[in-house]
Design a protein around this motif. Structure first.
Motif, PDB file in Angstrom:
ATOM      1  N   THR A  38       0.770  -0.896   0.052  1.00  0.00           N
ATOM      2  CA  THR A  38      -0.056   0.180   0.015  1.00  0.00           C
ATOM      3  C   THR A  38       0.503   0.985   0.215  1.00  0.00           C
ATOM      4  O   THR A  38       2.098   1.483   0.249  1.00  0.00           O
ATOM      5  CB  THR A  38      -1.600   0.023   1.255  1.00  0.00           C
ATOM      6  N   PRO A  77     -14.555   3.026 -11.037  1.00  0.00           N
ATOM      7  CA  PRO A  77     -14.279   2.350  -9.799  1.00  0.00           C
ATOM      8  C   PRO A  77     -11.954   2.967  -9.391  1.00  0.00           C
ATOM      9  O   PRO A  77     -12.027   2.070 -10.811  1.00  0.00           O
ATOM     10  CB  PRO A  77     -14.378   1.421  -9.745  1.00  0.00           C
ATOM     11  N   THR A  78     -11.497   3.331  -8.849  1.00  0.00           N
ATOM     12  CA  THR A  78      -9.922   3.345  -9.548  1.00  0.00           C
ATOM     13  C   THR A  78      -9.337   3.136  -7.815  1.00  0.00           C
ATOM     14  O   THR A  78     -10.252   3.233  -6.846  1.00  0.00           O
ATOM     15  CB  THR A  78      -9.877   5.584  -9.358  1.00  0.00           C
ATOM     16  N   PRO A  79      -7.859   2.527  -7.848  1.00  0.00           N
ATOM     17  CA  PRO A  79      -7.824   2.283  -6.789  1.00  0.00           C
ATOM     18  C   PRO A  79      -7.039   3.414  -5.855  1.00  0.00           C
ATOM     19  O   PRO A  79      -6.826   2.824  -5.049  1.00  0.00           O
ATOM     20  CB  PRO A  79      -6.121   1.182  -7.362  1.00  0.00           C
ATOM     21  N   TRP A  81      -7.850   6.720  -2.555  1.00  0.00           N
ATOM     22  CA  TRP A  81      -8.439   6.359  -2.299  1.00  0.00           C
ATOM     23  C   TRP A  81      -7.940   8.101  -1.059  1.00  0.00           C
ATOM     24  O   TRP A  81      -6.652   7.778  -1.042  1.00  0.00           O
ATOM     25  CB  TRP A  81      -9.039   5.476  -1.263  1.00  0.00           C
ATOM     26  N   LYS A  87     -12.840   4.598   4.569  1.00  0.00           N
ATOM     27  CA  LYS A  87     -11.899   2.698   3.015  1.00  0.00           C
ATOM     28  C   LYS A  87     -13.562   2.251   2.492  1.00  0.00           C
ATOM     29  O   LYS A  87     -15.150   3.235   2.955  1.00  0.00           O
ATOM     30  CB  LYS A  87     -11.846   1.500   4.157  1.00  0.00           C
ATOM     31  N   GLN A  88     -13.453   1.720   1.261  1.00  0.00           N
ATOM     32  CA  GLN A  88     -14.625   1.186   0.733  1.00  0.00           C
ATOM     33  C   GLN A  88     -16.016   0.029   2.103  1.00  0.00           C
ATOM     34  O   GLN A  88     -16.666   0.709   1.649  1.00  0.00           O
ATOM     35  CB  GLN A  88     -14.521  -0.120   0.195  1.00  0.00           C
ATOM     36  N   ASP A  89     -15.287   0.384   3.113  1.00  0.00           N
ATOM     37  CA  ASP A  89     -15.978  -0.826   3.961  1.00  0.00           C
ATOM     38  C   ASP A  89     -17.110   0.301   4.803  1.00  0.00           C
ATOM     39  O   ASP A  89     -17.753  -0.346   6.117  1.00  0.00           O
ATOM     40  CB  ASP A  89     -15.313  -2.156   4.413  1.00  0.00           C
ATOM     41  N   GLY A  90     -15.689   1.167   4.917  1.00  0.00           N
ATOM     42  CA  GLY A  90     -16.833   2.927   5.491  1.00  0.00           C
ATOM     43  C   GLY A  90     -15.638   3.181   6.952  1.00  0.00           C
ATOM     44  O   GLY A  90     -16.183   3.893   7.413  1.00  0.00           O
ATOM     45  N   LYS A 149     -17.538  -6.796 -13.362  1.00  0.00           N
ATOM     46  CA  LYS A 149     -17.186  -5.790 -12.420  1.00  0.00           C
ATOM     47  C   LYS A 149     -16.196  -4.550 -13.636  1.00  0.00           C
ATOM     48  O   LYS A 149     -14.891  -5.476 -14.069  1.00  0.00           O
ATOM     49  CB  LYS A 149     -16.181  -5.821 -11.578  1.00  0.00           C
TER      50      LYS A 149
END
Length: 199
Positions: A38, A77-79, A81, A87-90, A149
């Motif tokens: 990351t 969607p792009t990578p 953030w 994050k994606q999960d909130g 997707k």
């Protein structure tokens, strides 16, 4: 991946997190193991962010001509953030992500990334490149169409370590930290020879 393509970017100095550069890793059981890291890109590095945005646009154009069959999805969607967001999960990103753009780059187990020091000498020890150190990363953005997707992903290329940093998530203690400084062995006098010998 081809260096010099519009979809290829070498970052400025970034901080590395979740480093898996020497051994492929699966984040969940059953997933394909991949090399990955990351990347925490400081928001102050506007030049690298502009190059990343341009590379993502180029990947979208390639996708429209290729795997998206002439049609760009209305939302792609792009990578990338925002580390000051969620994050994606909130859930919130960790404190190390504040003030950074956050994205993860991966490569398959068949394509280990080249990892070098600031003089481009190969780094062979996994302990030298860890979550929290600083470096530069070469990445490739690409369009995908997988199981219905569609979006833009990020492939991991060579990684260059520039300097050390505070380890993220804590580091394993050294033997000296865990067990204390080496102790002098206790000795005794051999009653036959008179020599001082360890117990």
């Amino acid at each position: 991946m081809s260096y010099g393509d519009a979809t290829n970017v070498t970052t400025g100095e970034v901080r590395l997190s979740f480093v898996h550069l020497f051994k492929p890793y699966a984040f969940q059981p059953g997933q394909e193991e991949k090399f990955s890291t990351t990347i925490l890109l400081p928001k102050s590095d506007a030049a690298t962010k502009q190059r990343i945005d341009a590379a993502i646009d180029a990947a979208k154009q390639k996708g429209a001509r290729g795997c998206w069959n002439g049609v760009t999805p209305p939302v792609v969607p792009t990578p990338i953030w925002d580390g000051d967001g969620v994050k994606q999960d909130g859930t919130e990103f960790g404190p190390e992500c504040k003030g950074h753009w956050v994205f993860t780059a991966r490569s398959s187990a068949d394509y280990p990334p080249e990892v070098v020091d600031r003089n481009s000498n190969p780094i062979l020890s996994a302990s030298d490149v860890y979550s929290g150190c600083y470096g530069r990363v070469n990445v490739e953005f690409y369009a995908y169409n997988f199981n219905g997707k569609k979006g833009v992903g990020c492939t991991l290329g060579p990684v260059q370590k520039l300097r050390d940093g505070e380890a993220l998530g804590g580091a394993a203690p050294t033997a000296a930290q865990a067990f204390g400084a080496p102790q002098n062995p206790q000795t005794r006098v051999d009653p036959i020879t008179g020599e001082v010998v360890p117990f």
